[in-house]
Design a protein around this motif. Structure first.
Motif, short mmCIF file in Angstrom:
data_model
loop_
_atom_site.label_atom_id
_atom_site.label_comp_id
_atom_site.label_asym_id
_atom_site.label_seq_id
_atom_site.Cartn_x
_atom_site.Cartn_y
_atom_site.Cartn_z
N PRO A 1 0.84 -1.20 0.00
CA PRO A 1 0.00 0.00 0.00
C PRO A 1 0.88 1.25 0.00
CG PRO A 1 -0.61 -1.50 1.79
CD PRO A 1 0.67 -1.99 1.23
N SER A 2 0.33 2.34 -0.49
CA SER A 2 1.10 3.59 -0.51
C SER A 2 1.28 4.12 0.91
CB SER A 2 0.37 4.63 -1.35
OG SER A 2 -0.82 5.03 -0.68
N PRO A 3 2.35 4.89 1.16
CA PRO A 3 2.54 5.49 2.49
C PRO A 3 1.33 6.30 2.93
CG PRO A 3 4.52 5.77 1.16
CD PRO A 3 3.47 5.21 0.24
N GLU A 4 0.65 6.97 1.97
CA GLU A 4 -0.54 7.78 2.31
C GLU A 4 -1.67 6.87 2.81
OE1 GLU A 4 2.21 9.60 -0.17
OE2 GLU A 4 0.92 7.94 -0.84
N ALA A 5 -1.87 5.74 2.13
CA ALA A 5 -2.93 4.80 2.53
C ALA A 5 -2.65 4.20 3.90
CB ALA A 5 -3.07 3.69 1.49
N VAL A 6 -1.37 3.92 4.16
CA VAL A 6 -0.99 3.35 5.46
C VAL A 6 -1.24 4.37 6.57
CG1 VAL A 6 0.93 2.48 6.85
CG2 VAL A 6 0.68 1.75 4.47
N LYS A 7 -0.83 5.60 6.32
CA LYS A 7 -1.03 6.66 7.32
C LYS A 7 -2.52 6.87 7.61
CE LYS A 7 0.30 11.43 8.33
NZ LYS A 7 0.83 12.68 7.78
N LYS A 8 -3.32 6.88 6.55
CA LYS A 8 -4.76 7.08 6.70
C LYS A 8 -5.41 5.92 7.46
CE LYS A 8 -8.77 8.45 3.90
NZ LYS A 8 -9.73 7.55 4.56
N SER A 9 -4.85 4.71 7.31
CA SER A 9 -5.47 3.52 7.91
C SER A 9 -5.48 3.56 9.44
CB SER A 9 -4.74 2.25 7.44
OG SER A 9 -3.48 2.11 8.06
N VAL A 10 -4.58 4.36 10.04
CA VAL A 10 -4.50 4.40 11.51
C VAL A 10 -4.98 5.74 12.09
CG1 VAL A 10 -2.73 2.63 11.74
CG2 VAL A 10 -2.03 4.99 11.37
N GLU A 11 -5.67 6.51 11.27
CA GLU A 11 -6.13 7.83 11.74
C GLU A 11 -7.01 7.76 12.99
OE1 GLU A 11 -6.23 10.71 7.76
OE2 GLU A 11 -8.08 9.72 8.43
N ARG A 12 -7.81 6.70 13.08
CA ARG A 12 -8.74 6.61 14.20
C ARG A 12 -8.21 5.69 15.32
NH1 ARG A 12 -11.68 6.03 9.61
NH2 ARG A 12 -12.01 3.80 9.95
N VAL A 13 -6.94 5.34 15.23
CA VAL A 13 -6.31 4.48 16.24
C VAL A 13 -5.52 5.36 17.21
CG1 VAL A 13 -4.67 2.61 16.64
CG2 VAL A 13 -6.17 2.55 14.63
N GLY A 14 -5.63 5.06 18.49
CA GLY A 14 -4.86 5.82 19.49
C GLY A 14 -5.45 5.66 20.87
#
Length: 300
Positions: A101-114
């Motif tokens: 996956p692209s770095p952008e897709a990976v970054k977006k995949s964890v937006e709601r994680v924390g």
């Protein structure tokens, strides 16, 4: 919990065994109906449905489990995180992926994680997820917790020996009918048809996390199906981790965390907890284990 449970007990007769096994099945079902994030009417599903809206009151048992999960998150600086449930599943481990996956897709995949956005109120026994679309899930602790609960229930009822195996999260107690220890075979992650070691279970729980069955390879590098919830990228460097100790729930927390943290940070963490022993195998086949397990350090 979406997992297979295998239950073995040593009892006076088959009727008594069946009756007690039925009690354990009922207990696993009860826990699933509290904490499953797949069933829409559980307490955890209600917490998820109210993310970004309002706190949800839960049973003390659910609150305590969430509290212990958050403790693990702080301990591992987010390598373990129950809010991983909201992660976009962009990595496929079924053979269908042809490129990363692209770095952008990976970054977006964890937006709601924390885990920092999970708010617990002990006075009112409530859980609040600050961000809309957040979710929590107990895929990494639920089976171990249920296995521990079943073991403790059987001990309280006078059942002297048994094994509860929740999809690899094992809680054991007592000894085999001939008086010998229960034993477990540890799979060699580099050759799945062979055993790395056979270990007597003198501690009551054992859990293995591994990347040897679900993984992808890009540019000669292996990416495990266990995803780092902080980065969105799969864990690399470790093929399997087996953890022994008093609690299957805690052993699972450690085994998952060590897969994500990698060899150096993972071993540094678990060595602070001498009541838990470990066997860690790297992708290169190097073996690291607790000295008291008597397993020779070396490579496969």
């Amino acid at each position: 919990m979406g997992s297979r449970f295998d239950i073995t007990i040593v009892a006076a007769d088959s009727l008594a065994a069946e009756r007690h096994i039925d009690m354990m099945i009922a207990e696993v079902t009860r826990i699933e109906n509290l904490i499953s994030d797949w069933k829409s009417d559980t307490q955890i599903s209600r917490v998820n449905q109210n993310a970004g809206i309002a706190p949800v009151q839960v049973d003390p048992e659910v609150f305590a489990l969430t509290e212990r999960a958050l403790h693990f998150s702080r301990l591992t600086n987010g390598a373990f995180d129950i809010s991983f449930a909201a992660m976009d599943r962009i990595w496929k481990f079924d053979g269908s992926m042809t490129e990363m996956p692209s770095p952008e897709a990976v970054k977006k995949s964890v937006e709601r994680v924390g885990y920092q956005n999970i708010v617990l109120d002990r006075t009112h026994s409530t859980i609040f997820l600050k961000k809309k679309g957040m979710k929590i899930g107990f895929g990494a602790l639920g089976e171990g917790y249920a296995a521990d609960r079943c073991r403790d229930m059987m001990l309280a009822l006078g059942i002297k020996a048994g094994i509860v195996n929740g999809s690899g999260d094992m809680s054991t107690w007592g000894k085999q009918p001939d008086g010998s220890d229960w034993v477990i075979g540890i799979t060699n992650p580099l050759r799945k048809d062979t055993l790395l070691a056979v270990v007597p279970l003198r501690q009551s729980a054992v859990v293995t996390s591994g990347s040897y069955e679900k993984f992808v390879v890009f540019n000669g590098k292996r990416y495990a199906h266990i995803i780092n919830p902080k980065t969105g990228y799969p864990a690399t460097g470790v093929s399997s981790v087996t953890v022994f100790g008093p609690s299957a729930e805690t052993a699972n927390g450690f085994s998952t965390s060590l897969m994500v943290l990698g060899k150096d940070a993972g071993l540094k963490l678990i060595r602070k907890y001498p009541q838990y022993q470990y066997i860690l195998v790297t992708d290169e086949g190097q073996i690291y284990s607790s000295p008291d397990l008597g397993i020779k350090k070396g490579s496969l």
